[in-house]
Design a protein around this motif. Structure first.
Motif, PDB file in Angstrom:
ATOM      1  N   PRO A 155     138.180 -48.490 -58.708  1.00 34.54           N
ATOM      2  CA  PRO A 155     138.864 -49.430 -57.806  1.00 34.54           C
ATOM      3  C   PRO A 155     138.123 -49.562 -56.467  1.00 34.54           C
ATOM      4  CG  PRO A 155     140.424 -47.909 -58.802  1.00 34.54           C
ATOM      5  CD  PRO A 155     139.055 -47.389 -59.121  1.00 34.54           C
ATOM      6  N   PHE A 156     137.950 -50.802 -56.008  1.00 33.25           N
ATOM      7  CA  PHE A 156     137.315 -51.030 -54.719  1.00 33.25           C
ATOM      8  C   PHE A 156     137.842 -52.327 -54.130  1.00 33.25           C
ATOM      9  CE2 PHE A 156     134.509 -52.899 -57.916  1.00 33.25           C
ATOM     10  CZ  PHE A 156     134.250 -54.161 -57.410  1.00 33.25           C
ATOM     11  N   GLN A 157     137.633 -52.503 -52.829  1.00 35.30           N
ATOM     12  CA  GLN A 157     138.112 -53.693 -52.132  1.00 35.30           C
ATOM     13  C   GLN A 157     137.078 -54.808 -52.154  1.00 35.30           C
ATOM     14  OE1 GLN A 157     139.214 -52.998 -48.031  1.00 35.30           O
ATOM     15  NE2 GLN A 157     138.825 -55.122 -47.451  1.00 35.30           N
ATOM     16  N   THR A 158     135.848 -54.450 -51.824  1.00 32.87           N
ATOM     17  CA  THR A 158     134.769 -55.433 -51.748  1.00 32.87           C
ATOM     18  C   THR A 158     133.551 -54.904 -52.484  1.00 32.87           C
ATOM     19  OG1 THR A 158     135.525 -56.206 -49.583  1.00 32.87           O
ATOM     20  CG2 THR A 158     133.267 -56.746 -50.200  1.00 32.87           C
ATOM     21  N   GLY A 159     132.917 -55.768 -53.259  1.00 29.55           N
ATOM     22  CA  GLY A 159     131.693 -55.389 -53.954  1.00 29.55           C
ATOM     23  C   GLY A 159     130.597 -56.397 -53.667  1.00 29.55           C
ATOM     24  N   ILE A 160     129.358 -55.928 -53.593  1.00 28.15           N
ATOM     25  CA  ILE A 160     128.237 -56.820 -53.317  1.00 28.15           C
ATOM     26  C   ILE A 160     126.981 -56.285 -54.005  1.00 28.15           C
ATOM     27  CG2 ILE A 160     127.541 -55.672 -51.164  1.00 28.15           C
ATOM     28  CD1 ILE A 160     127.010 -58.537 -50.043  1.00 28.15           C
ATOM     29  N   ILE A 161     126.154 -57.190 -54.496  1.00 22.31           N
ATOM     30  CA  ILE A 161     124.888 -56.823 -55.131  1.00 22.31           C
ATOM     31  C   ILE A 161     123.767 -57.616 -54.480  1.00 22.31           C
ATOM     32  CG2 ILE A 161     123.556 -56.746 -57.270  1.00 22.31           C
ATOM     33  CD1 ILE A 161     126.142 -56.571 -58.816  1.00 22.31           C
ATOM     34  N   PHE A 162     122.712 -56.914 -54.087  1.00 23.83           N
ATOM     35  CA  PHE A 162     121.529 -57.551 -53.517  1.00 23.83           C
ATOM     36  C   PHE A 162     120.334 -57.345 -54.438  1.00 23.83           C
ATOM     37  CE2 PHE A 162     124.009 -56.491 -49.716  1.00 23.83           C
ATOM     38  CZ  PHE A 162     123.994 -57.697 -49.035  1.00 23.83           C
ATOM     39  N   GLN A 163     119.496 -58.339 -54.515  1.00 23.86           N
ATOM     40  CA  GLN A 163     118.193 -58.157 -55.140  1.00 23.86           C
ATOM     41  C   GLN A 163     117.347 -57.361 -54.153  1.00 23.86           C
ATOM     42  OE1 GLN A 163     117.120 -61.851 -57.093  1.00 23.86           O
ATOM     43  NE2 GLN A 163     114.988 -61.185 -57.146  1.00 23.86           N
ATOM     44  N   ALA A 164     116.623 -56.368 -54.621  1.00 23.74           N
ATOM     45  CA  ALA A 164     115.879 -55.483 -53.719  1.00 23.74           C
ATOM     46  C   ALA A 164     114.383 -55.601 -53.939  1.00 23.74           C
ATOM     47  CB  ALA A 164     116.321 -54.038 -53.919  1.00 23.74           C
ATOM     48  N   GLY A 165     113.656 -55.294 -52.877  1.00 22.06           N
ATOM     49  CA  GLY A 165     112.202 -55.300 -52.965  1.00 22.06           C
ATOM     50  C   GLY A 165     111.608 -54.487 -51.829  1.00 22.06           C
ATOM     51  N   ARG A 166     110.299 -54.331 -51.863  1.00 20.20           N
ATOM     52  CA  ARG A 166     109.594 -53.620 -50.799  1.00 20.20           C
ATOM     53  C   ARG A 166     108.448 -54.494 -50.297  1.00 20.20           C
ATOM     54  NH1 ARG A 166     108.456 -49.117 -54.828  1.00 20.20           N
ATOM     55  NH2 ARG A 166     110.403 -47.955 -55.090  1.00 20.20           N
ATOM     56  N   GLU A 167     108.204 -54.415 -49.009  1.00 19.81           N
ATOM     57  CA  GLU A 167     107.080 -55.161 -48.434  1.00 19.81           C
ATOM     58  C   GLU A 167     106.622 -54.458 -47.177  1.00 19.81           C
ATOM     59  OE1 GLU A 167     107.008 -59.301 -46.278  1.00 19.81           O
ATOM     60  OE2 GLU A 167     106.859 -59.644 -48.443  1.00 19.81           O
ATOM     61  N   ASN A 168     105.345 -54.011 -47.178  1.00 21.34           N
ATOM     62  CA  ASN A 168     104.771 -53.321 -46.020  1.00 21.34           C
ATOM     63  C   ASN A 168     105.621 -52.132 -45.580  1.00 21.34           C
ATOM     64  OD1 ASN A 168     102.677 -55.270 -45.906  1.00 21.34           O
ATOM     65  ND2 ASN A 168     103.995 -56.650 -44.714  1.00 21.34           N
ATOM     66  N   GLY A 169     106.093 -51.339 -46.564  1.00 19.67           N
ATOM     67  CA  GLY A 169     106.874 -50.160 -46.255  1.00 19.67           C
ATOM     68  C   GLY A 169     108.282 -50.455 -45.781  1.00 19.67           C
ATOM     69  N   ARG A 170     108.754 -51.668 -45.980  1.00 25.40           N
ATOM     70  CA  ARG A 170     110.063 -52.093 -45.503  1.00 25.40           C
ATOM     71  C   ARG A 170     110.896 -52.615 -46.665  1.00 25.40           C
ATOM     72  NH1 ARG A 170     111.569 -57.222 -43.450  1.00 25.40           N
ATOM     73  NH2 ARG A 170     113.364 -57.185 -42.056  1.00 25.40           N
TER      74      ARG A 170
ATOM     75  N   GLU B  90     133.782 -61.582 -52.822  1.00 24.94           N
ATOM     76  CA  GLU B  90     134.576 -62.423 -51.939  1.00 24.94           C
ATOM     77  C   GLU B  90     133.738 -63.560 -51.379  1.00 24.94           C
ATOM     78  OE1 GLU B  90     134.312 -60.256 -47.645  1.00 24.94           O
ATOM     79  OE2 GLU B  90     135.717 -59.377 -49.078  1.00 24.94           O
ATOM     80  N   THR B  91     134.395 -64.632 -51.041  1.00 23.67           N
ATOM     81  CA  THR B  91     133.712 -65.780 -50.454  1.00 23.67           C
ATOM     82  C   THR B  91     133.389 -65.486 -49.001  1.00 23.67           C
ATOM     83  OG1 THR B  91     134.914 -67.294 -51.902  1.00 23.67           O
ATOM     84  CG2 THR B  91     133.854 -68.234 -49.954  1.00 23.67           C
ATOM     85  N   VAL B  92     132.147 -65.689 -48.614  1.00 20.85           N
ATOM     86  CA  VAL B  92     131.711 -65.441 -47.244  1.00 20.85           C
ATOM     87  C   VAL B  92     131.287 -66.760 -46.627  1.00 20.85           C
ATOM     88  CG1 VAL B  92     130.110 -64.183 -45.772  1.00 20.85           C
ATOM     89  CG2 VAL B  92     130.959 -63.128 -47.856  1.00 20.85           C
ATOM     90  N   ASP B  93     132.034 -67.189 -45.632  1.00 28.52           N
ATOM     91  CA  ASP B  93     131.727 -68.462 -44.977  1.00 28.52           C
ATOM     92  C   ASP B  93     130.550 -68.328 -44.026  1.00 28.52           C
ATOM     93  OD1 ASP B  93     133.852 -69.735 -46.289  1.00 28.52           O
ATOM     94  OD2 ASP B  93     135.273 -69.067 -44.766  1.00 28.52           O
ATOM     95  N   ASP B  94     130.491 -67.196 -43.349  1.00 26.67           N
ATOM     96  CA  ASP B  94     129.439 -66.988 -42.371  1.00 26.67           C
ATOM     97  C   ASP B  94     128.268 -66.274 -43.041  1.00 26.67           C
ATOM     98  OD1 ASP B  94     127.819 -66.513 -40.249  1.00 26.67           O
ATOM     99  OD2 ASP B  94     129.249 -65.320 -39.095  1.00 26.67           O
ATOM    100  N   ARG B  95     127.168 -66.970 -43.282  1.00 29.28           N
ATOM    101  CA  ARG B  95     126.032 -66.384 -43.974  1.00 29.28           C
ATOM    102  C   ARG B  95     125.348 -65.289 -43.149  1.00 29.28           C
ATOM    103  NH1 ARG B  95     126.083 -66.618 -49.050  1.00 29.28           N
ATOM    104  NH2 ARG B  95     123.829 -66.307 -49.100  1.00 29.28           N
ATOM    105  N   SER B  96     125.681 -65.198 -41.849  1.00 34.23           N
ATOM    106  CA  SER B  96     125.075 -64.154 -41.034  1.00 34.23           C
ATOM    107  C   SER B  96     125.544 -62.781 -41.487  1.00 34.23           C
ATOM    108  CB  SER B  96     125.421 -64.353 -39.553  1.00 34.23           C
ATOM    109  OG  SER B  96     126.816 -64.207 -39.337  1.00 34.23           O
ATOM    110  N   ASP B  97     126.712 -62.717 -42.139  1.00 35.26           N
ATOM    111  CA  ASP B  97     127.175 -61.435 -42.676  1.00 35.26           C
ATOM    112  C   ASP B  97     126.170 -60.896 -43.689  1.00 35.26           C
ATOM    113  OD1 ASP B  97     129.405 -61.514 -41.172  1.00 35.26           O
ATOM    114  OD2 ASP B  97     130.838 -61.689 -42.815  1.00 35.26           O
ATOM    115  N   HIS B  98     125.750 -61.769 -44.601  1.00 30.07           N
ATOM    116  CA  HIS B  98     124.777 -61.362 -45.593  1.00 30.07           C
ATOM    117  C   HIS B  98     123.398 -61.223 -44.954  1.00 30.07           C
ATOM    118  CE1 HIS B  98     127.279 -62.882 -49.261  1.00 30.07           C
ATOM    119  NE2 HIS B  98     127.637 -61.687 -48.859  1.00 30.07           N
ATOM    120  N   ALA B  99     123.081 -62.069 -44.001  1.00 30.49           N
ATOM    121  CA  ALA B  99     121.775 -62.018 -43.365  1.00 30.49           C
ATOM    122  C   ALA B  99     121.550 -60.678 -42.684  1.00 30.49           C
ATOM    123  CB  ALA B  99     121.633 -63.153 -42.336  1.00 30.49           C
TER     124      ALA B  99
END
Length: 258
Positions: free
Chosen positions: A42-57, A67-76
Motif C-alpha cells: 500500500p502506498f499513497q503516491t507512486g512514480i517511475i523515472f527512466q534513469a541514465g548516467r552522463e558525466n558522472g551525473r 497522480e496527475t501533476v499539473d505543474d511539470r516543475s514537480d517532475h523537473a
C-alpha cells in the motif's frame, strides 16, 4: 533480509510479473507496475523515472506517476538530478532497494529542499525506492511514497521489491535497450522444454516449471500432479538449485526470458 509471504501472495506476484511481461510499451509497463504493486505494498503516491548516467551525473527522465501533476516543475525537480542520496544508488552497477529513512534520518530529510518544496506540499513523508540496473545499464527508478501518519515501509515491503528485481530488470531492459531474446517462432511450452533441458531438469521438474509459468498456486500444482506439498517443495528446491534462482518469481522470469 528474510521474510515470508503467503501462498496467495506468491501467486499474485507471479500473475503480476505475467501482466508486466504482456505490457507492450514503456508507459503501459510503468502503469501496470504501479497498479499491481499497490495491491501488495500500500502506498499513497507512486512514480517511475527512466534513469541514465552522463558525466558522472544521474539523469532522470520520462516520469510516469499514479497522480496527475499539473505543474511539470514537480517532475523537473526530480529529473534535474537534485534528489539527495539517489546518485550513489543509480551509479551502482546493480539494482538496489532502499528506504528513504535508511539513507537519511527523517529529521534531516525534513530540512531538505525536496521535502519542503514537493513532499510536504503533497503530504508525502516515507519513501521506498528501487533503482533498476541491468548489465551495468541504469534503466529506471521506482518510488513509492506514504504520508506522515502512515507507518514507514516494512521489511516485508523491501522483500517484495527485492523479489521483483530480476523480472523488472529484464522487462525494462527489453523495452529500453531492445535486447530481449525472443526464441524465434517456438511456442511457450517449447521454449520451457528447451530451457529446462539446458538446465538439466527432469520431466517432472519441467512440468512444475510449466505450472509455475502458468501462475498456478501450490495447491493447484499438488492437485494436478497428485503430489504432496512436501514433494512439491523438494522438487522446487532442486529446480532452484539447478537454475540458480531463489524463488518462483525469479524462476518465472528466467523461463519467460528464455
Amino acid at each position: 533480509m528474510s521474510s515470508t509471504l503467503f501462498d496467495y501472495e506468491w501467486q499474485f506476484l507471479l500473475q503480476m510479473v505475467s501482466r508486466i511481461n504482456y505490457s507492450e510499451t514503456y508507459t503501459e509497463t510503468c502503469d501496470t507496475i504501479l497498479q499491481q504493486m499497490r495491491t501488495l505494498i500500500p502506498f499513497q503516491t507512486g512514480i517511475i523515472f527512466q534513469a541514465g548516467r552522463e558525466n558522472g551525473r544521474v539523469l532522470l527522465t520520462n516520469p510516469v506517476s499514479t497522480e496527475t501533476v499539473d505543474d511539470r516543475s514537480d517532475h523537473a525537480f526530480f529529473t534535474e538530478g537534485n534528489y539527495p542520496h539517489w546518485n550513489e544508488f543509480i551509479m551502482a552497477p546493480y539494482s538496489i532497494v532502499f528506504r528513504q529513512s535508511d539513507i537519511i534520518s527523517p529529521a534531516k530529510m525534513e530540512k531538505t529542499r525536496v521535502y519542503r518544496e514537493i513532499w510536504q506540499q503533497r503530504n508525502v513523508y516515507w519513501g521506498l525506492f528501487i533503482s533498476i540496473v541491468y548489465k551495468d545499464c541504469p534503466l529506471a527508478v521506482i518510488g513509492l511514497m506514504r504520508n506522515k501518519n502512515d507507518e514507514d515501509f516494512s521489511a516485508r515491503d523491501i522483500y517484495i521489491m527485492n523479489t521483483l528485481k530480476d523480472p523488472l530488470e529484464r522487462k525494462l531492459y527489453s523495452l529500453l535497450e531492445g535486447k530481449l531474446r525472443r526464441g524465434g517462432n517456438m511456442t511457450h511450452p517449447e521454449r520451457i522444454a528447451k530451457t529446462a533441458s539446458r538446465y538439466g531438469l527432469t520431466k517432472r521438474e519441467t512440468e512444475i516449471v510449466a505450472l509455475v509459468c502458468s501462475s498456478k498456486s501450490s495447491e493447484d500444482m499438488c492437485q494436478q500432479l497428485y503430489i504432496t506439498h512436501a514433494t512439491l517443495s523438494k522438487h522446487l528446491s532442486n529446480i532452484y538449485s539447478k537454475t540458480k534462482v531463489r524463488n518462483r518469481t525469479q524462476l518465472f522470469g528466467l523461463f519467460n526470458d528464455a
